[in-house]
Write an enzyme that holds these catalytic residues in place. Structure first.
Site, PDB file in Angstrom:
ATOM      1  N   ASP A   1     -63.768 -21.869  70.225  1.00  0.00           N
ATOM      2  CA  ASP A   1     -63.077 -22.996  69.677  1.00  0.00           C
ATOM      3  C   ASP A   1     -61.875 -23.306  70.538  1.00  0.00           C
ATOM      4  OD1 ASP A   1     -62.207 -20.808  68.441  1.00  0.00           O
ATOM      5  OD2 ASP A   1     -60.639 -21.924  67.677  1.00  0.00           O
TER       6      ASP A   1
ATOM      7  N   GLU B   1     -60.909 -19.424  65.950  1.00  0.00           N
ATOM      8  CA  GLU B   1     -59.541 -18.568  66.392  1.00  0.00           C
ATOM      9  C   GLU B   1     -58.208 -19.317  66.388  1.00  0.00           C
ATOM     10  OE1 GLU B   1     -56.747 -16.217  69.236  1.00  0.00           O
ATOM     11  OE2 GLU B   1     -57.558 -18.529  68.973  1.00  0.00           O
TER      12      GLU B   1
HETATM   13 ZN    ZN Z   1     -57.105 -18.372  72.821  1.00  0.00          ZN
END
Ligand code: ZN
Length: 390
Positions: free
Chosen positions: A72, A134
């Site tokens: 991401d 994340e």
């Molecule tokens: Zn990162």
């Protein structure tokens, strides 16, 4: 057919795999590149709208090496980009695009190295663990960490390729973030004794938390970090709409960043006690009042020893470019470490360029990462225990 790091980077940068959105396209592109060389496992979340990927090469009955990354990227809205953030754009030695530093550059290097891993991994398996979400608190790594830690032969080493300019990093602080919503009782500002002021309740709590933050400055210290103590930070405090109305709603967000090895649970208990005190005070004014606490995100600290065999092995992979240091930002490394897999952070790019307009990675940085992975490929011909040494 061998595909170059830059070609793969172009292919994955052009998918806007923004955090907190479904990620099937980036997963499909990566799986397509990996499939000829690796066993590809899809790990969907419960809702079925996010998928983590595990790419494995080599004998799983032997202990191997994990290369970890998130796929991401942070959003680009409101940022003054001078080129399309989702089209890899070369200017001189620099490659611009969202995620070039954080951390699709590393993903591209790893995917480009898969043929070399496949040719070499007779003794030591390699697992490429690719998570999602994340950037909103390491939400997509849990299943990967659990699966890897439960392998018949758990991995002996994990390298998280967050941007460190290819320097080896061994430790970072842990973090927990919270949102507190205070609900009081509204009323006329001339009659505050019949109401319960939610803004006052959270302002008092904020002051107590700030006192605790001051105390932490004089608490446990680790000079490897800047600052060398745990920090407690209030990021936002909102409430109230008009001077003549007692506000019945207020919201505050705050975070704790703890140093590894310090007694973080004791600090958490202090915070809980302050929240309980604030709740009791508000309820004393109006019995229906409440302070609701939500945990927004949490990840553990990373603290791999500077003199460990794992730190030495990764330093050699990087061409011995300096002693292992610490980083100010958090990563998924703490999760792997907590699961018993010794973990270091090392990847191309610079965190100072991440999350901003015109994020870039240097071709030279990608080349250094390619070289590190080529050295790793050679070592996969030998048992990991033979070369993860001091
Ligand atoms: Zn990162």
């Amino acid at each position: 057919m061998q595909v170059s790091t830059e070609e793969i980077l172009e292919k994955i940068i052009s998918v806007p795999s923004v955090t907190d959105t479904e990620n099937s396209e980036v997963v499909a592109r990566i799986a397509e590149v990996a499939a000829p060389f690796a066993r590809v496992r899809h790990l969907p979340n419960a809702a079925g709208d996010r998928t983590a990927l595990l790419l494995s090469i080599g004998p799983e009955a032997r202990p191997g090496v994990v290369l970890s990354a998130h796929t991401d990227v942070v959003a680009v809205e409101g940022q003054p980009w001078t080129s399309d953030p989702f089209a890899l754009t070369a200017r001189g030695d620099r490659l611009y695009g969202r995620g070039t530093s954080d951390m699709k550059g590393f993903v591209a290097c790893v995917l480009a190295a898969l043929p070399a891993f496949a040719a070499a991994a007779l003794e030591t398996p390699v697992h490429v663990a690719l998570s999602y979400d994340e950037e909103i608190g390491c939400k997509g790594a849990g299943d990967l960490v659990a699966l890897l830690a439960a392998l018949p032969a758990p991995p002996l080493l994990c390298i998280v390729g967050e941007p460190t300019g290819m320097k080896v990093k061994r430790a970072h602080k842990g973090k927990t973030g919270w949102r507190i919503t205070a609900t009081g009782r509204t009323g006329h500002s001339a009659l505050p004794h019949r109401a319960a002021n939610a803004v006052t309740a959270l302002a008092r709590l904020a002051a107590r938390l700030a006192d605790l933050a001051d105390e932490l400055r004089h608490g446990a210290r680790d000079q490897a970090f800047d600052p060398p103590y745990a920090t407690l930070h209030i990021g936002s405090l909102h409430g109230g709409g008009a001077l003549n109305v007692v506000p019945d709603k207020a919201v505050m967000e705050f975070e704790l960043r703890g140093i590894p090895g310090a007694d973080t649970p004791a600090i958490l208990r202090r915070i809980e006690a302050l929240v309980a005190e604030a709740r009791a005070a508000l309820k004393a004014e109006a019995e229906e009042a409440e302070l609701a606490v939500e945990e927004l995100s949490s990840y553990p600290a990373l603290a791999t020893a500077a003199g460990s065999a794992e730190a030495a092995a990764v330093a050699r992979l990087c061409g011995d470019n300096g002693p292992p240091g610490t980083i100010a930002f958090g990563t998924e490394a703490g999760l792997y470490s907590e699961a018993g897999i010794p973990t270091l952070v090392c990847g191309p790019g610079d965190i100072a360029r991440a999350h901003k307009a015109d994020e870039w990675v240097a071709r030279d940085e990608l080349a250094q990462c390619d070289a590190m992975l080529a050295r790793l490929a050679e070592l996969l011909r030998r048992p990991a225990a033979d070369w993860i040494t001091r």
